[in-house]
Design an enzyme around this catalytic site. Sequence first.
Site, PDB file in Angstrom:
ATOM      1  N   GLY A  81      -8.952   5.462   1.700  1.00  0.00           N
ATOM      2  CA  GLY A  81      -8.684   4.275   0.906  1.00  0.00           C
ATOM      3  C   GLY A  81      -7.220   3.936   1.069  1.00  0.00           C
ATOM      4  O   GLY A  81      -6.432   4.789   1.491  1.00  0.00           O
TER       5      GLY A  81
ATOM      6  N   GLN B  10       0.884   0.596  -0.951  1.00  0.00           N
ATOM      7  CA  GLN B  10       1.186   1.738  -0.076  1.00  0.00           C
ATOM      8  C   GLN B  10       1.734   1.291   1.279  1.00  0.00           C
ATOM      9  O   GLN B  10       2.246   2.113   2.030  1.00  0.00           O
ATOM     10  CB  GLN B  10      -0.062   2.596   0.142  1.00  0.00           C
ATOM     11  CG  GLN B  10      -0.468   3.400  -1.088  1.00  0.00           C
ATOM     12  CD  GLN B  10      -1.608   4.328  -0.747  1.00  0.00           C
ATOM     13  OE1 GLN B  10      -2.764   3.912  -0.755  1.00  0.00           O
ATOM     14  NE2 GLN B  10      -1.289   5.571  -0.434  1.00  0.00           N
TER      15      GLN B  10
ATOM     16  N   CYS C  55      -3.093  12.230  -1.227  1.00  0.00           N
ATOM     17  CA  CYS C  55      -2.732  10.812  -1.148  1.00  0.00           C
ATOM     18  C   CYS C  55      -1.873  10.601   0.092  1.00  0.00           C
ATOM     19  O   CYS C  55      -0.993  11.414   0.381  1.00  0.00           O
ATOM     20  CB  CYS C  55      -1.953  10.420  -2.403  1.00  0.00           C
ATOM     21  SG  CYS C  55      -1.373   8.719  -2.395  1.00  0.00           S
ATOM     22  N   LEU C  56      -2.133   9.518   0.830  1.00  0.00           N
ATOM     23  CA  LEU C  56      -1.351   9.242   2.034  1.00  0.00           C
ATOM     24  C   LEU C  56       0.138   9.071   1.713  1.00  0.00           C
ATOM     25  O   LEU C  56       0.983   9.319   2.570  1.00  0.00           O
ATOM     26  CB  LEU C  56      -1.859   7.966   2.721  1.00  0.00           C
ATOM     27  CG  LEU C  56      -3.276   7.999   3.290  1.00  0.00           C
ATOM     28  CD1 LEU C  56      -3.622   6.637   3.879  1.00  0.00           C
ATOM     29  CD2 LEU C  56      -3.428   9.089   4.338  1.00  0.00           C
TER      30      LEU C  56
ATOM     31  N   HIS D 116      -8.695   6.187  -7.717  1.00  0.00           N
ATOM     32  CA  HIS D 116      -7.416   6.515  -7.072  1.00  0.00           C
ATOM     33  C   HIS D 116      -6.695   5.239  -6.611  1.00  0.00           C
ATOM     34  O   HIS D 116      -5.497   5.066  -6.854  1.00  0.00           O
ATOM     35  CB  HIS D 116      -7.675   7.456  -5.880  1.00  0.00           C
ATOM     36  CG  HIS D 116      -6.442   7.909  -5.180  1.00  0.00           C
ATOM     37  ND1 HIS D 116      -5.937   9.185  -5.307  1.00  0.00           N
ATOM     38  CD2 HIS D 116      -5.601   7.253  -4.333  1.00  0.00           C
ATOM     39  CE1 HIS D 116      -4.825   9.283  -4.579  1.00  0.00           C
ATOM     40  NE2 HIS D 116      -4.615   8.137  -3.967  1.00  0.00           N
ATOM     41  N   GLU D 117      -7.444   4.331  -5.971  1.00  0.00           N
ATOM     42  CA  GLU D 117      -6.800   3.117  -5.437  1.00  0.00           C
ATOM     43  C   GLU D 117      -6.429   2.138  -6.543  1.00  0.00           C
ATOM     44  O   GLU D 117      -5.365   1.505  -6.486  1.00  0.00           O
ATOM     45  CB  GLU D 117      -7.697   2.453  -4.389  1.00  0.00           C
ATOM     46  CG  GLU D 117      -8.056   3.337  -3.186  1.00  0.00           C
ATOM     47  CD  GLU D 117      -6.878   4.046  -2.552  1.00  0.00           C
ATOM     48  OE1 GLU D 117      -5.750   3.503  -2.564  1.00  0.00           O
ATOM     49  OE2 GLU D 117      -7.074   5.178  -2.046  1.00  0.00           O
TER      50      GLU D 117
ATOM     51  N   HIS E 138      -3.262   3.134  -8.037  1.00  0.00           N
ATOM     52  CA  HIS E 138      -2.116   2.684  -7.223  1.00  0.00           C
ATOM     53  C   HIS E 138      -1.734   1.255  -7.612  1.00  0.00           C
ATOM     54  O   HIS E 138      -0.559   0.944  -7.791  1.00  0.00           O
ATOM     55  CB  HIS E 138      -2.474   2.684  -5.734  1.00  0.00           C
ATOM     56  CG  HIS E 138      -2.225   3.990  -5.037  1.00  0.00           C
ATOM     57  ND1 HIS E 138      -1.003   4.604  -5.004  1.00  0.00           N
ATOM     58  CD2 HIS E 138      -3.053   4.782  -4.307  1.00  0.00           C
ATOM     59  CE1 HIS E 138      -1.078   5.733  -4.296  1.00  0.00           C
ATOM     60  NE2 HIS E 138      -2.321   5.865  -3.868  1.00  0.00           N
TER      61      HIS E 138
HETATM   62 NI    NI Z   1      -3.147   7.393  -2.729  1.00  0.00          NI
END
Ligand code: NI
Length: 167
Positions: free
Chosen positions: A44, A49, A87-88, A129-130, A133
């Site tokens: 995702g 991000q 998380c990226l 999660h997204e 963000h």
């Molecule tokens: Ni993340």
Amino acid sequence: MIRRIVLWPDPVLDHPTQPVVDFASLPPLIEEMAEAMKEAKGTGLAANQVGLGLRLALIGRADGSWFEIVNPEVLSREGGVVYNEGCLSIPGEWHDVPRSLKVRVRYRDARGEEHEIAAEERLAHVLQHEIDHLDGHVYAHHLSPLKRKLIREHMLKKKRDAGRNAR
Ligand code: NI
């Protein structure tokens, strides 16, 4: 050029994103985000991000496909579960995070059409999660202040080291 993933802590990740008004501008942004997500092997990706303060995210399905959510809103939550989460924007860290088992989410697609989805388990997890963000919260927001501080320190060190290597 592939958009770079912003690492936490960073102001763009710590502030709520702005609702999308101009849907006509979305297709190229979504394409760039899809490219960045694929490159990073993410499940995702939220627009902030990649440095875009817009209420837009890509949600990966288990089969590798994805769909976009624009201006999403969590309508309801049910049950509780703990996921070991990464998380990226926080590479190399994995932590147990309390989440809801099921969520109902209302969102628009890139054409502005409204949808409602009832998700559970993996898909519910990616959505939470997204959307977090987009609300200006990385998953560390759900952890104790001490754990959050430790992750922050690890990441600041990682960013310092990366800066040094780049020179
Ligand atoms: Ni993340």
